[in-house]
Design a protein around this motif. Structure first.
Motif, PDB file in Angstrom:
ATOM      1  N   THR A  53      35.698  33.991 -31.677  1.00 32.49           N
ATOM      2  CA  THR A  53      34.302  33.558 -31.781  1.00 32.49           C
ATOM      3  C   THR A  53      34.159  32.443 -32.815  1.00 32.49           C
ATOM      4  OG1 THR A  53      33.430  35.671 -31.043  1.00 32.49           O
ATOM      5  CG2 THR A  53      31.968  34.332 -32.400  1.00 32.49           C
ATOM      6  N   ASP A 184      31.403  33.348 -24.412  1.00 28.08           N
ATOM      7  CA  ASP A 184      32.021  34.271 -25.375  1.00 28.08           C
ATOM      8  C   ASP A 184      31.741  35.709 -24.947  1.00 28.08           C
ATOM      9  OD1 ASP A 184      33.046  35.647 -27.511  1.00 28.08           O
ATOM     10  OD2 ASP A 184      32.070  34.432 -29.048  1.00 28.08           O
ATOM     11  N   GLU A 185      32.733  36.346 -24.371  1.00 28.88           N
ATOM     12  CA  GLU A 185      32.619  37.718 -23.858  1.00 28.88           C
ATOM     13  C   GLU A 185      31.328  37.893 -23.065  1.00 28.88           C
ATOM     14  OE1 GLU A 185      34.311  40.788 -25.859  1.00 28.88           O
ATOM     15  OE2 GLU A 185      35.301  39.608 -27.402  1.00 28.88           O
TER      16      GLU A 185
HETATM   17 MG    MG Z   1      34.172  37.559 -30.881  1.00 25.26          MG
END
Ligand code: MG
Ligand code: ADP
Ligand code: SF4
Length: 337
Positions: A53, A184-185
């Motif tokens: 991240t 991101d995810e």
């Molecule tokens: Mg992360």
């Protein structure tokens, strides 16, 4: 699908990030290098806390307070994002890079109707009129599979289900026809059926519009299914870069090997999955030598006690492990029972 000869759309080189607030921690992200070609889908993988991240946020120019890029370069279509003003970065984020996060409510404005949020991006970045932008917003909601889009334009985010909020965030991310979507995810918080639908939507957007995707995920099934290339991170460094087929067929780094071994193989039910002993060291507590050494089944060698550097094994294929670079058999499966 991708051609290595193409100029990268995104090129991150030797990126380093330090914590520079009251507590100073150096090398939180260290020497991170990878590239995404136009239209390519690249996965950023690794356990929680490996710096995925943080790396993505650096690309977006959205590092949390107290963190600073202290070295390296981030080029987007040849333009150095680290030299852009805050205003230029806002334009890049709205126009050239679309972002999708795990939590839709972190990027949707709860006080604004969803149609207005999407239309405003088009008005701001593409200079469209209010009327044209609203028509386009409706088309975008249709495109991401929101039923009754004309009516949903006037919904507030909290009136939508989690899956629908995620679709609205995707509509928002692609509102200005970006070249790159950074996700991101994006499906971690969703149930399995909706996860599959959202990935299918991303896949369609890639093939229809040639959008490149940088996908942060810890789901290797998704990587195998969706991505062309993989960047494996461990403790703030890139430990391996490879095409997805090469990585799955023949991982070069002991960490990547261990991650792959932890995935249940269809048709080979196992009651006990190999897990990597220990955990990712907290930032500031990295070993002085190889950051993976305390957990590595092949550690202990004198070469492991020195800081590790990336070695190129083939075109666009690297490993950060001195023993793998020397050809030692460090990725043999490790007995677990
Ligand atoms: Mg992360
Ligand atoms: N806001 C923050 N303040 C302090 N440390 C943080 C913050 N966000 C992340 N970190 C630390 O930075 C490192 C990388 O985190 P992160 O990029 O979130 O990892 P990942 O996305 O791979 O799970 C971790 O050690 C994490 O604890
Ligand atoms: S350098 Fe040594 S400890 Fe680090 S990953 Fe390679 S074999 Fe393991």
């Amino acid at each position: 699908m991708s051609s290595p000869a193409r100029e990268p759309l995104l090129a991150v080189s030797d990126l380093s990030i330090d914590l520079t607030g009251e507590t100073v921690q150096r090398g939180l992200i260290h020497d991170v290098t990878f590239a995404v070609a136009p239209g390519e889908s690249v996965a950023l993988i690794g356990e929680s806390g490996c710096g995925k991240t943080m790396t993505a946020m650096a690309v977006l120019g959205l590092l949390p307070r107290g963190f600073a890029v202290t070295g390296g370069e981030i080029l987007l279509a040849g333009r150095d994002l680290l030299r852009c003003s805050a205003r230029e970065l806002r334009a890049v984020r709205g126009r050239t890079i679309g972002a999708i996060f795990q939590e839709p409510m972190s990027s949707l404005d709860p006080t604004m109707r969803v149609g207005d949020q999407i239309a405003e991006a088009r008005r701001l970045h593409l200079g469209e009129s209010r009327r044209v932008a609203r028509v386009r917003a409706k088309e975008l909601l249709d495109r991401v599979g929101i039923a009754d889009a004309a009516r949903r334009l006037d919904s507030y985010p909290h009136e939508l289900s989690g899956g629908m909020q995620q679709r609205v965030m995707i509509a928002s991310a692609i509102a200005c026809d970006p070249d790159l979507v950074l996700a991101d995810e994006p499906t971690t918080a969703l149930d399995v059926t909706i996860q599959a639908e959202i990935l299918e939507l991303l896949r369609e957007l890639r093939s229809e519009q040639g959008i490149a995707v940088l996908l942060v995920t810890h789901d290797l099934g998704v990587v195998a299914d969706f991505c062309d290339r993989v960047v494996a991170m461990y403790a703030g460094t890139v430990v391996e870069r490879a095409g997805v087929d090469d990585l799955f067929a023949d991982p070069a780094h002991p960490y990547t090997r261990a991650l792959l071994d932890a995935v249940p193989q269809t048709g080979h039910p196992r009651t006990l999955l190999p897990v990597i002993r220990g955990r990712v060291p907290a930032a500031g507590h990295f070993p002085a030598g190889c950051r993976f050494e305390p957990r590595c089944a092949h550690g202990g060698d004198a070469r492991c006690l020195a800081p590790q550097h990336e070695t190129t094994l083939a075109e666009r294929r690297t490993v950060r492990c001195a023993r793998a670079a020397d050809g030692d058999p460090v990725t043999r499966p490790v007995a677990t029972v």
